[in-house]
Each structure stands twice: as structure tokens, then as C-alpha cells.
Motif scaffolding. Structure first.
Motif, PDB file in Angstrom:
ATOM      1  N   TYR A 138       0.812  -1.213   0.000  1.00  0.00           N
ATOM      2  CA  TYR A 138       0.000   0.000   0.000  1.00  0.00           C
ATOM      3  C   TYR A 138       0.847   1.265   0.000  1.00  0.00           C
ATOM      4  CZ  TYR A 138      -4.490  -2.332   0.862  1.00  0.00           C
ATOM      5  OH  TYR A 138      -5.633  -3.086   0.746  1.00  0.00           O
ATOM      6  N   GLY A 139       1.886   1.259   0.812  1.00  0.00           N
ATOM      7  CA  GLY A 139       2.718   2.462   0.920  1.00  0.00           C
ATOM      8  C   GLY A 139       3.329   2.855  -0.419  1.00  0.00           C
ATOM      9  N   LEU A 140       3.702   1.863  -1.188  1.00  0.00           N
ATOM     10  CA  LEU A 140       4.304   2.119  -2.498  1.00  0.00           C
ATOM     11  C   LEU A 140       3.242   2.573  -3.505  1.00  0.00           C
ATOM     12  CD1 LEU A 140       7.071   2.046  -3.802  1.00  0.00           C
ATOM     13  CD2 LEU A 140       6.687  -0.349  -4.399  1.00  0.00           C
ATOM     14  N   LEU A 141       2.068   2.006  -3.377  1.00  0.00           N
ATOM     15  CA  LEU A 141       0.945   2.400  -4.245  1.00  0.00           C
ATOM     16  C   LEU A 141       0.622   3.886  -4.041  1.00  0.00           C
ATOM     17  CD1 LEU A 141      -0.704   0.703  -6.200  1.00  0.00           C
ATOM     18  CD2 LEU A 141      -2.206   0.064  -4.335  1.00  0.00           C
ATOM     19  N   VAL A 142       0.692   4.321  -2.802  1.00  0.00           N
ATOM     20  CA  VAL A 142       0.410   5.730  -2.495  1.00  0.00           C
ATOM     21  C   VAL A 142       1.464   6.635  -3.120  1.00  0.00           C
ATOM     22  CG1 VAL A 142       0.293   7.441  -0.644  1.00  0.00           C
ATOM     23  CG2 VAL A 142      -0.871   5.249  -0.381  1.00  0.00           C
ATOM     24  N   VAL A 143       2.724   6.243  -3.003  1.00  0.00           N
ATOM     25  CA  VAL A 143       3.806   7.042  -3.613  1.00  0.00           C
ATOM     26  C   VAL A 143       3.569   7.146  -5.120  1.00  0.00           C
ATOM     27  CG1 VAL A 143       6.277   7.101  -4.145  1.00  0.00           C
ATOM     28  CG2 VAL A 143       5.522   6.427  -1.866  1.00  0.00           C
ATOM     29  N   LYS A 144       3.207   6.006  -5.717  1.00  0.00           N
ATOM     30  CA  LYS A 144       3.019   5.942  -7.177  1.00  0.00           C
ATOM     31  C   LYS A 144       1.873   6.841  -7.627  1.00  0.00           C
ATOM     32  CE  LYS A 144       3.288   2.018 -10.411  1.00  0.00           C
ATOM     33  NZ  LYS A 144       3.785   2.683 -11.570  1.00  0.00           N
ATOM     34  N   ILE A 145       0.753   6.768  -6.916  1.00  0.00           N
ATOM     35  CA  ILE A 145      -0.402   7.552  -7.359  1.00  0.00           C
ATOM     36  C   ILE A 145      -0.183   9.043  -7.101  1.00  0.00           C
ATOM     37  CG2 ILE A 145      -1.965   7.623  -5.344  1.00  0.00           C
ATOM     38  CD1 ILE A 145      -4.210   6.708  -7.264  1.00  0.00           C
ATOM     39  N   GLU A 146       0.512   9.358  -6.017  1.00  0.00           N
ATOM     40  CA  GLU A 146       0.770  10.776  -5.747  1.00  0.00           C
ATOM     41  C   GLU A 146       1.620  11.377  -6.874  1.00  0.00           C
ATOM     42  OE1 GLU A 146       2.557  11.827  -1.950  1.00  0.00           O
ATOM     43  OE2 GLU A 146       2.888  13.880  -2.662  1.00  0.00           O
ATOM     44  N   LYS A 147       2.645  10.636  -7.283  1.00  0.00           N
ATOM     45  CA  LYS A 147       3.502  11.110  -8.375  1.00  0.00           C
ATOM     46  C   LYS A 147       2.695  11.275  -9.663  1.00  0.00           C
ATOM     47  CE  LYS A 147       8.142  11.521  -9.089  1.00  0.00           C
ATOM     48  NZ  LYS A 147       8.463  12.732  -9.741  1.00  0.00           N
TER      49      LYS A 147
ATOM     50  N   ILE C  27      17.268   3.474  -1.694  1.00  0.00           N
ATOM     51  CA  ILE C  27      15.897   2.977  -1.828  1.00  0.00           C
ATOM     52  C   ILE C  27      14.972   4.118  -2.241  1.00  0.00           C
ATOM     53  CG2 ILE C  27      13.886   2.084  -0.565  1.00  0.00           C
ATOM     54  CD1 ILE C  27      15.895   0.526   1.219  1.00  0.00           C
ATOM     55  N   THR C  28      15.042   5.223  -1.529  1.00  0.00           N
ATOM     56  CA  THR C  28      14.114   6.327  -1.830  1.00  0.00           C
ATOM     57  C   THR C  28      14.399   6.925  -3.212  1.00  0.00           C
ATOM     58  OG1 THR C  28      15.492   7.793  -0.494  1.00  0.00           O
ATOM     59  CG2 THR C  28      13.541   6.935   0.548  1.00  0.00           C
ATOM     60  N   SER C  29      15.665   7.004  -3.603  1.00  0.00           N
ATOM     61  CA  SER C  29      15.972   7.506  -4.963  1.00  0.00           C
ATOM     62  C   SER C  29      15.381   6.618  -6.034  1.00  0.00           C
ATOM     63  CB  SER C  29      17.476   7.538  -5.218  1.00  0.00           C
ATOM     64  OG  SER C  29      18.057   8.515  -4.449  1.00  0.00           O
ATOM     65  N   GLU C  30      15.540   5.314  -5.841  1.00  0.00           N
ATOM     66  CA  GLU C  30      14.988   4.380  -6.831  1.00  0.00           C
ATOM     67  C   GLU C  30      13.482   4.495  -6.891  1.00  0.00           C
ATOM     68  OE1 GLU C  30      17.204   0.463  -7.842  1.00  0.00           O
ATOM     69  OE2 GLU C  30      17.091   0.541  -5.655  1.00  0.00           O
ATOM     70  N   ILE C  31      12.854   4.569  -5.735  1.00  0.00           N
ATOM     71  CA  ILE C  31      11.385   4.655  -5.710  1.00  0.00           C
ATOM     72  C   ILE C  31      10.927   5.908  -6.437  1.00  0.00           C
ATOM     73  CG2 ILE C  31       9.395   5.109  -4.219  1.00  0.00           C
ATOM     74  CD1 ILE C  31      10.655   3.183  -2.186  1.00  0.00           C
ATOM     75  N   PHE C  32      11.538   7.035  -6.116  1.00  0.00           N
ATOM     76  CA  PHE C  32      11.066   8.286  -6.724  1.00  0.00           C
ATOM     77  C   PHE C  32      11.364   8.343  -8.219  1.00  0.00           C
ATOM     78  CE2 PHE C  32       8.772  10.057  -3.448  1.00  0.00           C
ATOM     79  CZ  PHE C  32       9.428   9.910  -2.243  1.00  0.00           C
ATOM     80  N   SER C  33      12.488   7.808  -8.637  1.00  0.00           N
ATOM     81  CA  SER C  33      12.765   7.858 -10.085  1.00  0.00           C
ATOM     82  C   SER C  33      11.862   6.885 -10.836  1.00  0.00           C
ATOM     83  CB  SER C  33      14.236   7.599 -10.379  1.00  0.00           C
ATOM     84  OG  SER C  33      14.561   6.269 -10.094  1.00  0.00           O
ATOM     85  N   GLN C  34      11.553   5.738 -10.225  1.00  0.00           N
ATOM     86  CA  GLN C  34      10.709   4.766 -10.924  1.00  0.00           C
ATOM     87  C   GLN C  34       9.222   5.100 -10.819  1.00  0.00           C
ATOM     88  OE1 GLN C  34      11.704   0.641 -10.050  1.00  0.00           O
ATOM     89  NE2 GLN C  34      13.884   1.163  -9.926  1.00  0.00           N
ATOM     90  N   SER C  35       8.889   6.093  -9.987  1.00  0.00           N
ATOM     91  CA  SER C  35       7.494   6.533  -9.895  1.00  0.00           C
ATOM     92  C   SER C  35       7.166   7.547 -10.971  1.00  0.00           C
ATOM     93  CB  SER C  35       7.216   7.150  -8.517  1.00  0.00           C
ATOM     94  OG  SER C  35       7.446   6.221  -7.495  1.00  0.00           O
ATOM     95  N   GLN C  36       8.201   8.059 -11.635  1.00  0.00           N
ATOM     96  CA  GLN C  36       8.010   9.049 -12.686  1.00  0.00           C
ATOM     97  C   GLN C  36       7.177   8.454 -13.818  1.00  0.00           C
ATOM     98  OE1 GLN C  36       9.130  12.233 -12.538  1.00  0.00           O
ATOM     99  NE2 GLN C  36       8.176  12.639 -14.500  1.00  0.00           N
ATOM    100  N   VAL C  37       6.159   9.198 -14.267  1.00  0.00           N
ATOM    101  CA  VAL C  37       5.318   8.718 -15.365  1.00  0.00           C
ATOM    102  C   VAL C  37       5.488   9.650 -16.549  1.00  0.00           C
ATOM    103  CG1 VAL C  37       3.003   8.008 -16.060  1.00  0.00           C
ATOM    104  CG2 VAL C  37       3.601   8.040 -13.645  1.00  0.00           C
ATOM    105  N   ASP C  38       5.756   9.083 -17.709  1.00  0.00           N
ATOM    106  CA  ASP C  38       5.920   9.912 -18.904  1.00  0.00           C
ATOM    107  C   ASP C  38       4.572  10.296 -19.490  1.00  0.00           C
ATOM    108  OD1 ASP C  38       8.720   7.866 -19.862  1.00  0.00           O
ATOM    109  OD2 ASP C  38       8.684   9.803 -18.818  1.00  0.00           O
ATOM    110  N   LYS C  39       4.458  11.605 -19.769  1.00  0.00           N
ATOM    111  CA  LYS C  39       3.254  12.099 -20.435  1.00  0.00           C
ATOM    112  C   LYS C  39       3.544  12.114 -21.923  1.00  0.00           C
ATOM    113  CE  LYS C  39       1.877  16.270 -19.244  1.00  0.00           C
ATOM    114  NZ  LYS C  39       1.432  17.423 -18.390  1.00  0.00           N
ATOM    115  N   PRO C  40       2.742  11.449 -22.762  1.00  0.00           N
ATOM    116  CA  PRO C  40       3.034  11.372 -24.191  1.00  0.00           C
ATOM    117  C   PRO C  40       2.756  12.679 -24.929  1.00  0.00           C
ATOM    118  CG  PRO C  40       0.966  10.275 -23.705  1.00  0.00           C
ATOM    119  CD  PRO C  40       1.521  10.699 -22.393  1.00  0.00           C
TER     120      PRO C  40
END
Lengths: 161, 67, 44
Positions: A138-147, C27-40
Motif C-alpha cells: 500500500y505504501g508504495l501504491l500511495v507514492v506511485k499515485i501521488e507522483k 531505496i528512496t531515490s529508486e522509488i522516486f525515479s521509478q514513480s516518474q510517469v511519462d506524459k506522451p
């Protein structure tokens, strides 16, 4: 103003990608579905799903879409209820975030064997909904959706009709 | 030496977990209440394991090693 | 119920603070970079 449905679909497809954290050797599955729905009646405007095993134009695809419609309606109803319940907003499953000078609540829900995460696109009639299998934290899902919500600036303030 | 990890957020929800961490989610509530030093660190022992804690930016990392 | 005992001696740690900090950061760097979503392109 009309939605650019092709670009919205591609954006939602892009949100499906899994995580692969090499620092701790932790991987997730893809999101199962990523859905843009209306906050007014829970109708689906666009969606992307990673279930490529379902053949297109098949009965299974129709059932799959019907399932998504049903889940979207249920989640929209729950979201609406929680938005009007101050008690729920201080619970473990509500994350208030500041976005575009307004407060958006991101909610996590357990739905059968799925993990769901939903948030309103700021000042709009739209919700973004992620569905993942139960191994997706869940925690990761929240990070993902917020981004993802922070990327959707084009849709901030979008009103239907 | 690392037996496992859990990273959790300010709502005590899991962000990632590996090794023994994946079987120790019930530890999170207690670990989240451990007093951290000024830099955000703490060390605890339990279940024949050491848990090294570090919290920064609302994310707590718990690393499990043998005691 | 308390199942953990807080240890105050840093000598007992198997992982240094520096290592922990580095791992947390990775860990946090990887999470934040992989959370990036490309807008087409524009969405409206």
C-alpha cells in the motif's frame, strides 16, 4: 475542453510499470489496472490494464471490463463517503497531500484480493484509480499515485459537461 | 549479514520488504514507536534479531540482522 | 506488547549509521525515479 483520449490512455498505460529496487532486490508486479473515472457517478473515461492474457473482443474481455466498471462504481461510492467523513480522514488508509494549493486525500482500500488506491485530480470531477494485486504494498501504491497525480496538471480543474 | 528489510511510511504502511522483513509486518507498529536519536537512528533487539532503524523524510528503514 | 529491547550501545550494531543512511537514500531515490510517469503529450 475535451480530453485527448489517446494521450490519456498512453499515460495510464505508463503508470502500470512495476518497481525494481535493485538496492534491496525488491520487485513488484505491474499494476493490474489504471483508471480515470468520474467523481460524479464513477463512470470510466479511460483505462489501461496489464492483463494481456485476455484476448481482445472476447467474452473474457467484456467480463473484465464489466468487472472494472463495477469496481470503479464501488470505489467511487466509498471515496465519496470517506470525503464526507472526518473520522476516516485521520485513519491509516487516508493520506492528505497538498497539490495545486488544494488538499487532496489519497485513500487505500482492500478490494477482494486486490489493493486499490484512489485520489481526486485537484479541483476536478475526475478520480485516478490504481488496482494492484495483494503483493503490491500500500505504501508504495500511495507514492506511485501521488507522483502520477502531480503529473496530471493538464487535468487540474477539469469539469464534466 | 542482512536477513531482511522493511521500509514503511508515516501511516505504518509497507513500502518494500525483503527476506525476514516480509514475515515481520506485525513488528511495524512497535518499531514505529521506538524513540530515535537526533539523527533518526535506533537499534533494537528481539526474536534473536537486531533491527537497525533509520527514519528520514517520513520513511523508516528497518534492517534485520542476526543478533 | 513490547517484543523489542532498545540497545543504546552503538558497538552492538552490525550495520553502521552511514551504511543505513546510504541504503535508505538508494531505496528512496529508486522509488522516486521509478514513480516518474511519462506524459506522451497534452491530455486535453
Amino acid at each position: 475542453v475535451m480530453l485527448h483520449f489517446e494521450n490519456v490512455k498512453v499515460f495510464l498505460e505508463n503508470t502500470l510499470k512495476p518497481y525494481d529496487l535493485s538496492s534491496v532486490d525488491f520487485k513488484t508486479s505491474h499494476l493490474q489496472s489504471s483508471i480515470l473515472l468520474t467523481a460524479t457517478n464513477g463512470g470510466i473515461l479511460s483505462y489501461a490494464t496489464s492483463d494481456s492474457s485476455v484476448p481482445k473482443n472476447s467474452i473474457n474481455e467484456i467480463n473484465s471490463v464489466n468487472n472494472l466498471k463495477m469496481m470503479s462504481l464501488l470505489i467511487k461510492d466509498k471515496w465519496s463517503e470517506d470525503e464526507n467523513d472526518p473520522g476516516e480522514q485521520s485513519s491509516k488508509s487516508c493520506y492528505p497531500v497538498e497539490m495545486d494549493s488544494s488538499k487532496v486525500n489519497i485513500y487505500t482500500y482492500e478490494m477482494e484480493d486486490l489493493h486499490a488506491c484512489v485520489g481526486q485530480i485537484p479541483n476536478s470531477d475526475l478520480l485516478l484509480l490504481f488496482l494492484a494485486d495483494s503483493t503490491f504494498p500500500y505504501g508504495l501504491l500511495v507514492v506511485k499515485i501521488e507522483k502520477a497525480l502531480r503529473e496530471l496538471t493538464d487535468l487540474y480543474g477539469y469539469r464534466l459537461g | 549479514d542482512i536477513r531482511g528489510t522493511i521500509t514503511f511510511d508515516s501511516h505504518n504502511n509497507v513500502i518494500e520488504s525483503t527476506g525476514v522483513g516480509s514475515q515481520r509486518f506485525e513488528d511495524i507498529d512497535e518499531l514505529s514507536q521506538v524513540a530515535l536519536d537526533a539523527e533518526g537512528f535506533a537499534l533494537v533487539r528481539g526474536h534473536s534479531l537486531l533491527v537497525h532503524l533509520y527514519k528520514h523524510d517520513d520513511m523508516t528503514l528497518a534492517v534485520y540482522t542476526d543478533a | 506488547s513490547n517484543t523489542f529491547t532498545v540497545l543504546t550501545s552503538p558497538d552492538l550494531a552490525k550495520i553502521s549509521k552511514e551504511q543505513l543512511k546510504k541504503l535508505h537514500s538508494r531505496i528512496t531515490s529508486e522509488i522516486f525515479s521509478q514513480s516518474q510517469v511519462d506524459k506522451p503529450g497534452p491530455l486535453t
